[in-house]
Design a protein around this motif. Sequence first.
Motif, short mmCIF file in Angstrom:
data_model
loop_
_atom_site.label_atom_id
_atom_site.label_comp_id
_atom_site.label_asym_id
_atom_site.label_seq_id
_atom_site.Cartn_x
_atom_site.Cartn_y
_atom_site.Cartn_z
N LEU A 1 64.34 3.58 -29.36
CA LEU A 1 64.24 2.98 -30.69
C LEU A 1 65.61 2.86 -31.34
O LEU A 1 65.97 1.80 -31.88
N THR A 2 66.40 3.94 -31.30
CA THR A 2 67.72 3.89 -31.94
C THR A 2 68.69 2.99 -31.18
O THR A 2 69.54 2.33 -31.77
N ALA A 3 68.54 2.93 -29.84
CA ALA A 3 69.38 2.03 -29.06
C ALA A 3 69.05 0.57 -29.38
O ALA A 3 69.93 -0.29 -29.44
N LYS A 4 67.76 0.32 -29.59
CA LYS A 4 67.30 -1.05 -29.85
C LYS A 4 67.70 -1.53 -31.25
O LYS A 4 68.03 -2.70 -31.45
N THR A 5 67.66 -0.63 -32.23
CA THR A 5 67.87 -1.03 -33.62
C THR A 5 69.25 -0.69 -34.17
O THR A 5 69.64 -1.20 -35.22
N GLY A 6 69.99 0.19 -33.47
CA GLY A 6 71.29 0.61 -33.98
C GLY A 6 71.19 1.67 -35.07
O GLY A 6 72.19 2.02 -35.71
N MET A 7 70.00 2.23 -35.25
CA MET A 7 69.80 3.26 -36.28
C MET A 7 70.43 4.59 -35.83
O MET A 7 70.62 4.83 -34.63
N VAL A 8 70.74 5.44 -36.81
CA VAL A 8 71.27 6.77 -36.52
C VAL A 8 70.15 7.63 -35.93
O VAL A 8 69.03 7.65 -36.47
N ASN A 9 70.44 8.31 -34.84
CA ASN A 9 69.47 9.20 -34.20
C ASN A 9 69.56 10.56 -34.86
O ASN A 9 70.49 11.33 -34.62
N ARG A 10 68.58 10.88 -35.71
CA ARG A 10 68.56 12.17 -36.41
C ARG A 10 67.80 13.24 -35.62
O ARG A 10 67.67 14.37 -36.08
N GLY A 11 67.32 12.87 -34.43
CA GLY A 11 66.78 13.87 -33.53
C GLY A 11 65.31 14.18 -33.70
O GLY A 11 64.60 13.60 -34.52
N LEU A 12 64.88 15.14 -32.88
CA LEU A 12 63.49 15.60 -32.88
C LEU A 12 63.36 16.86 -33.72
O LEU A 12 64.24 17.71 -33.72
N LYS A 13 62.21 16.98 -34.40
CA LYS A 13 62.02 18.13 -35.28
C LYS A 13 60.59 18.65 -35.17
O LYS A 13 59.66 17.88 -34.93
N LEU A 14 60.46 19.96 -35.33
CA LEU A 14 59.14 20.57 -35.36
C LEU A 14 58.53 20.41 -36.75
O LEU A 14 59.24 20.44 -37.75
N ALA A 15 57.22 20.25 -36.80
CA ALA A 15 56.54 20.14 -38.10
C ALA A 15 55.12 20.68 -37.98
O ALA A 15 54.53 20.67 -36.89
N ASP A 16 54.59 21.11 -39.10
CA ASP A 16 53.23 21.63 -39.17
C ASP A 16 52.35 20.68 -39.97
O ASP A 16 51.44 21.09 -40.67
N PHE A 17 52.62 19.37 -39.86
CA PHE A 17 51.83 18.37 -40.57
C PHE A 17 50.37 18.45 -40.14
O PHE A 17 50.06 18.80 -38.99
N PHE A 18 49.48 18.08 -41.04
CA PHE A 18 48.04 18.19 -40.79
C PHE A 18 47.63 17.49 -39.50
O PHE A 18 46.93 18.06 -38.66
N LEU A 19 48.06 16.23 -39.34
CA LEU A 19 47.65 15.47 -38.17
C LEU A 19 48.21 16.06 -36.87
O LEU A 19 47.54 16.07 -35.84
N LEU A 20 49.43 16.54 -36.91
CA LEU A 20 50.01 17.15 -35.71
C LEU A 20 49.27 18.43 -35.34
O LEU A 20 49.08 18.74 -34.17
N ARG A 21 48.85 19.14 -36.37
CA ARG A 21 48.22 20.45 -36.15
C ARG A 21 46.75 20.34 -35.77
O ARG A 21 46.25 21.10 -34.93
N GLU A 22 46.02 19.40 -36.37
CA GLU A 22 44.58 19.38 -36.23
C GLU A 22 44.06 18.52 -35.07
O GLU A 22 42.91 18.64 -34.69
#
Length: 476
Positions: free
Chosen positions: A408-429
């Motif tokens: 995605l970042t290679a295609k758009t030229g956006m800054v790659n801010r990396g992968l992050k852990l999260a406890d969001f409802f959808l990720l968790r449930e």
Amino acid sequence: MNEEWNQININIDDPLNQKRVVQSLEELVQMFVAWSVPPSFHIEALKAQSIIMRTKIVRMMNLNGGPRKQAELTLSLEKYPDLMELEEYRLQWGDAFECNKQRLETATQETERQIILYNNRPIDARYHFVCGGATENSENVDGNVVQYLRRVLCKSCGESHYNWQYEDVPLEEIESKLGVEFPKDEIQRSVCIEKIFQDVYRDETGRVKEITIGGKVFRGKELMDLLDLHSTRFTWKPQIIRFFTVGKGDGLGLCQYGAHEMAKSGKRCNEILEYYYTGVTIKKFINPCIKTPLKGKIIMIDPAHGGQEGEGHVGSQGIREEDVNLDIALYLRELLVKLGAEIHMTRRTDEHLPISQRAHLANEKLPHFFISIHQNYFSHPAISGTEIYHYRGDHEGRSLAKEIIQRLTAKTGMVNRGLKLADFFLLRELKVSSIHIEVAYLSNPEEEKKLMDGAFKKKVAEGIAEGIINYYRYHI
């Protein structure tokens, strides 16, 4: 037979004989079945083992992941030194060779293309020879919970001659293999053996005054006379430990002897597999082609927010997050459908669907992946870039996120801010692997301007699609 399926050949590297041969997938399955189970077992048990070994090869070669070049389909026999072509069993099987060969061919032909799936993914099809009465839970063997590797009772293997076997292991071998050191011969020390030699009392010179053997108390002199020992200053140590075992193997997954006995009682191979592997399905393997590398994959796309109640961010130029998310999701859907995937959407219009209903949809459909698309927002307008969140322990989600953010970042030229852990409802449930993509910052004027451009949003969708293809190409 499917034409694409016929084209699957695998390069076999044999380091022992320093040669490379080419085998079709089904020929390789026959070799692995002959290597892993007695060919005299019931035909339904052989069919079950054929499905198991085909599932293992599909996982091992990542054949379920996408189209592969012939040069990439290489399997080394370094871990399988005993694996042989069927013809090499002629001397070993003797008069039974032709019969055994025909049985193996029948087992693979009647299960052609069938593999074992859990949540639409090939399972780690573990097996062992004899469980001795019950299989085992994965966490008790490998330390982690695998939902389809649950303990089941196995009365079928109770008559196996592998029950109550004993093995004698010298103490020196135990010390060497375990990296421990047992007490050496010293007159002052004795090894207590529970319920045999216990409660040893000595005087100051080391002579045995009293000892309990097998629950009975003896004086040292009495024992010396009874056993014709030379002195009451005696000690002992075992030279060999005898281990008694029930069954053969770690007890995880399918019990081969149990499968044989179940087959003799009339059970079919699918019934056997579904008994030993909890909650699985048996389906025909789909070999994706170059034009449709995602054939057979099920993906749910979630354009986050939506409707008046969606609570999405709004940029300084009036761009609504829910609109941007939906545009990208629809572009992505179009691309993935062309690539062969089965796509489900949580919404296709500007409507609000509560987060609990989105979770219910995903858990009902059980897609391979759930991809939620968002735009970020921060009080400082200078912050920019793309970041992707995944849930702790979701290794497949993390692997997909890594591939997507790179493309995605290679295609758009956006800054790659990396992968992050999260406890969001959808990720968790969710019961499936899921990722949460924050494409850009609506609070950043430059990125908001990009998100107004349809061509840019198409590039975002293309980057996500390329990341999905790469995931299936390079990850199991």
